[in-house]
Write an enzyme that holds these catalytic residues in place. Structure first.
Site, PDB file in Angstrom:
ATOM      1  N   LYS A 160      -7.728   1.662  -3.052  1.00 24.87           N
ATOM      2  CA  LYS A 160      -7.332   1.235  -1.697  1.00 24.87           C
ATOM      3  C   LYS A 160      -7.459   2.407  -0.711  1.00 24.87           C
ATOM      4  CE  LYS A 160      -5.102  -1.238   1.492  1.00 24.87           C
ATOM      5  NZ  LYS A 160      -5.705  -2.363   2.175  1.00 24.87           N
ATOM      6  N   LYS A 206      -0.996   4.992   8.364  1.00 23.93           N
ATOM      7  CA  LYS A 206      -0.268   5.101   7.093  1.00 23.93           C
ATOM      8  C   LYS A 206      -1.260   5.252   5.930  1.00 23.93           C
ATOM      9  CE  LYS A 206       1.335   1.737   4.367  1.00 23.93           C
ATOM     10  NZ  LYS A 206       2.098   0.715   3.660  1.00 23.93           N
ATOM     11  N   THR A 242       0.867  -1.183   0.000  1.00 21.36           N
ATOM     12  CA  THR A 242       0.000   0.000   0.000  1.00 21.36           C
ATOM     13  C   THR A 242       0.901   1.230   0.000  1.00 21.36           C
ATOM     14  OG1 THR A 242      -1.614  -1.218   1.318  1.00 21.36           O
ATOM     15  CG2 THR A 242      -1.864   1.175   1.224  1.00 21.36           C
TER      16      THR A 242
HETATM   17  P1  NAD Z   1       5.723  -6.401   7.284  1.00 22.05           P
HETATM   18  O1  NAD Z   1       6.441  -5.281   7.952  1.00 22.05           O
HETATM   19  O2  NAD Z   1       5.337  -7.594   8.074  1.00 22.05           O
HETATM   20  O3  NAD Z   1       6.611  -6.915   6.031  1.00 22.05           O
HETATM   21  C1  NAD Z   1       7.397  -6.089   5.220  1.00 22.05           C
HETATM   22  C2  NAD Z   1       8.655  -6.868   4.874  1.00 22.05           C
HETATM   23  O4  NAD Z   1       9.444  -6.085   3.977  1.00 22.05           O
HETATM   24  C3  NAD Z   1       9.550  -7.152   6.084  1.00 22.05           C
HETATM   25  O5  NAD Z   1       9.842  -8.548   6.143  1.00 22.05           O
HETATM   26  C4  NAD Z   1      10.805  -6.322   5.833  1.00 22.05           C
HETATM   27  O6  NAD Z   1      11.984  -6.924   6.339  1.00 22.05           O
HETATM   28  C5  NAD Z   1      10.801  -6.272   4.323  1.00 22.05           C
HETATM   29  N1  NAD Z   1      11.569  -5.154   3.755  1.00 22.05           N
HETATM   30  C6  NAD Z   1      11.555  -3.855   4.131  1.00 22.05           C
HETATM   31  N2  NAD Z   1      12.360  -3.130   3.317  1.00 22.05           N
HETATM   32  C7  NAD Z   1      12.889  -4.004   2.419  1.00 22.05           C
HETATM   33  C8  NAD Z   1      13.774  -3.871   1.311  1.00 22.05           C
HETATM   34  N3  NAD Z   1      14.299  -2.687   0.970  1.00 22.05           N
HETATM   35  N4  NAD Z   1      14.095  -4.986   0.603  1.00 22.05           N
HETATM   36  C9  NAD Z   1      13.561  -6.198   0.932  1.00 22.05           C
HETATM   37  N5  NAD Z   1      12.717  -6.376   1.969  1.00 22.05           N
HETATM   38  C10 NAD Z   1      12.375  -5.297   2.695  1.00 22.05           C
HETATM   39  O7  NAD Z   1       4.443  -5.716   6.574  1.00 22.05           O
HETATM   40  P2  NAD Z   1       3.144  -6.465   6.042  1.00 22.05           P
HETATM   41  O8  NAD Z   1       2.107  -6.486   7.107  1.00 22.05           O
HETATM   42  O9  NAD Z   1       3.557  -7.715   5.345  1.00 22.05           O
HETATM   43  O10 NAD Z   1       2.644  -5.378   4.962  1.00 22.05           O
HETATM   44  C11 NAD Z   1       3.268  -5.254   3.694  1.00 22.05           C
HETATM   45  C12 NAD Z   1       2.442  -4.277   2.868  1.00 22.05           C
HETATM   46  O11 NAD Z   1       1.084  -4.760   2.749  1.00 22.05           O
HETATM   47  C13 NAD Z   1       2.343  -2.882   3.479  1.00 22.05           C
HETATM   48  O12 NAD Z   1       2.443  -1.930   2.449  1.00 22.05           O
HETATM   49  C14 NAD Z   1       0.969  -2.878   4.137  1.00 22.05           C
HETATM   50  O13 NAD Z   1       0.404  -1.586   4.224  1.00 22.05           O
HETATM   51  C15 NAD Z   1       0.187  -3.754   3.178  1.00 22.05           C
HETATM   52  N6  NAD Z   1      -0.980  -4.409   3.782  1.00 22.05           N
HETATM   53  C16 NAD Z   1      -0.876  -5.030   4.998  1.00 22.05           C
HETATM   54  C17 NAD Z   1      -2.007  -5.634   5.550  1.00 22.05           C
HETATM   55  C18 NAD Z   1      -1.924  -6.341   6.893  1.00 22.05           C
HETATM   56  O14 NAD Z   1      -2.972  -6.698   7.432  1.00 22.05           O
HETATM   57  N7  NAD Z   1      -0.739  -6.571   7.441  1.00 22.05           N
HETATM   58  C19 NAD Z   1      -3.229  -5.614   4.862  1.00 22.05           C
HETATM   59  C20 NAD Z   1      -3.298  -5.010   3.605  1.00 22.05           C
HETATM   60  C21 NAD Z   1      -2.167  -4.403   3.081  1.00 22.05           C
END
Ligand code: NAD
Length: 294
Positions: free
Chosen positions: A168, A243, A93
């Protein structure tokens, strides 16, 4: 079957990768956190030691990262190593304007691109029932179709570059506003002496029904199981909701849209998070909703 490079193996990405592996896709995964990668290697994912490993043999790159800056950083690192017409699909997102910038960069580098944020949370990622909101061309959408079908049960091409992120932002702004409204409604009802169970029974079957009441009721022991029954352990954290509201606010300002409740919702979540509670589920906003708490 297309070879997939997957970058960002956190709460969402790791579950999406497991579904791809179960469907027999070959996945090369990368995350800055080695532990997250190693856990998936046990299930058959190949490990990319660095971003440079995401190169020619990969036909689809999926990113699931915390924010637009990370997506842009990753894109800059890999763009020169990809074959022309490789499909870059960002499921994170991020800001509509960041998504549009990435689409333009893909075009400049002869790559195909989709912005494809999701709804459905960690459970949807695990069960393969996500909803994808997608921006980009029909050609790119059709190429990704079989993969969307594995990861989710609905994928909607909303329009051209950035349209998925636009949808979104609208969805999550509405969710934030309705959750705040549900909290206010229960608060008023209980102050009037109503039994919250009875109020739930009415709201969930009357014109007040909505996802925030019916599926995610923020009152303990009322309605189906929800984070309120588990000390507001997420679920979807208030930090992530802030966010998303900040993304919506940027779009509201840029387009000169009127969205007083959206702006107010962002203020409420900022106030909640000032109290060191950003790690709680976003539905805990019901306890930070009135002036005394903010
Ligand atoms: P998270 O923090 O659990 O996972 C993000 C991952 O990205 C981490 O493992 C981190 O180490 C990795 N990362 C960060 N920078 C990096 C880089 N430069 N190179 C490689 N890896 C990198 O977050 P999440 O909950 O998995 O969410 C991911 C996305 O999905 C976000 O944008 C969030 O807004 C969106 N989202 C999350 C949810 C939810 O319920 N968690 C729902 C809908 C959308």
């Amino acid at each position: 079957m297309k070879k997939i490079g997957f970058i960002g193996l956190g709460n969402m990405g790791s579950k999406m990768v497991l579904n791809l592996l179960n469907a027999k896709y070959e996945v090369l995964g990368y995350d800055i956190n080695d532990e997250s990668v190693d856990k998936l290697v046990e299930f058959g994912m190949k490990k990319a030691e660095t971003l440079l490993d995401i190169s020619q043999e990969i036909e689809i790159v999926i990113t699931m990262l915390p924010n637009g800056d990370e997506v842009k950083r990753v894109f800059e690192s890999i763009k020169k190593n990809l074959n022309p017409n490789t499909l870059f699909v960002d499921c994170s997102t991020i800001n509509v304007s960041d998504a549009q910038e990435i689409h333009q960069k893909c075009l400049d580098n002869n790559l195909l691109c989709l912005d494809a944020p999701v709804s459905g949370g960690v459970n949807g990622a695990k069960e393969g029932t996500l909803t994808f909101m997608i921006g980009g061309t029909k050609e790119a959408f059709d190429l990704m179709g079989p993969v969307f079908d594995i990861l989710g049960n609905k994928s909607v091409l909303c329009g051209l570059a950035g349209s998925g992120q636009a949808a979104k932002a609208c969805n999550n702004m509405l969710l934030a506003i309705t959750m705040i409204g549900v909290g206010e409604s229960f608060n008023l009802g209980m102050n009037l002496g109503l039994d919250p169970e009875k109020l739930f029974e009415i709201l969930s079957t009357s014109s007040g029904y909505c996802w925030a009441v019916n599926n995610y009721c923020p009152i303990k022991d009322v309605g189906p199981n929800s984070p309120a029954d588990n000390d507001f352990k997420p679920g979807f954290s208030a930090d992530l909701m802030l966010k998303d509201l900040t993304i919506a606010l940027e779009a509201i300002k840029r387009t000169g849209s009127k969205a007083n409740f959206g702006i107010k919702a962002q203020e409420n979540f900022q106030n909640m998070i000032k109290n060191q509670t950003g790690h709680l589920d976003f539905s805990a906003i019901v306890n930070f909703n009135n002036e005394n708490n903010s």
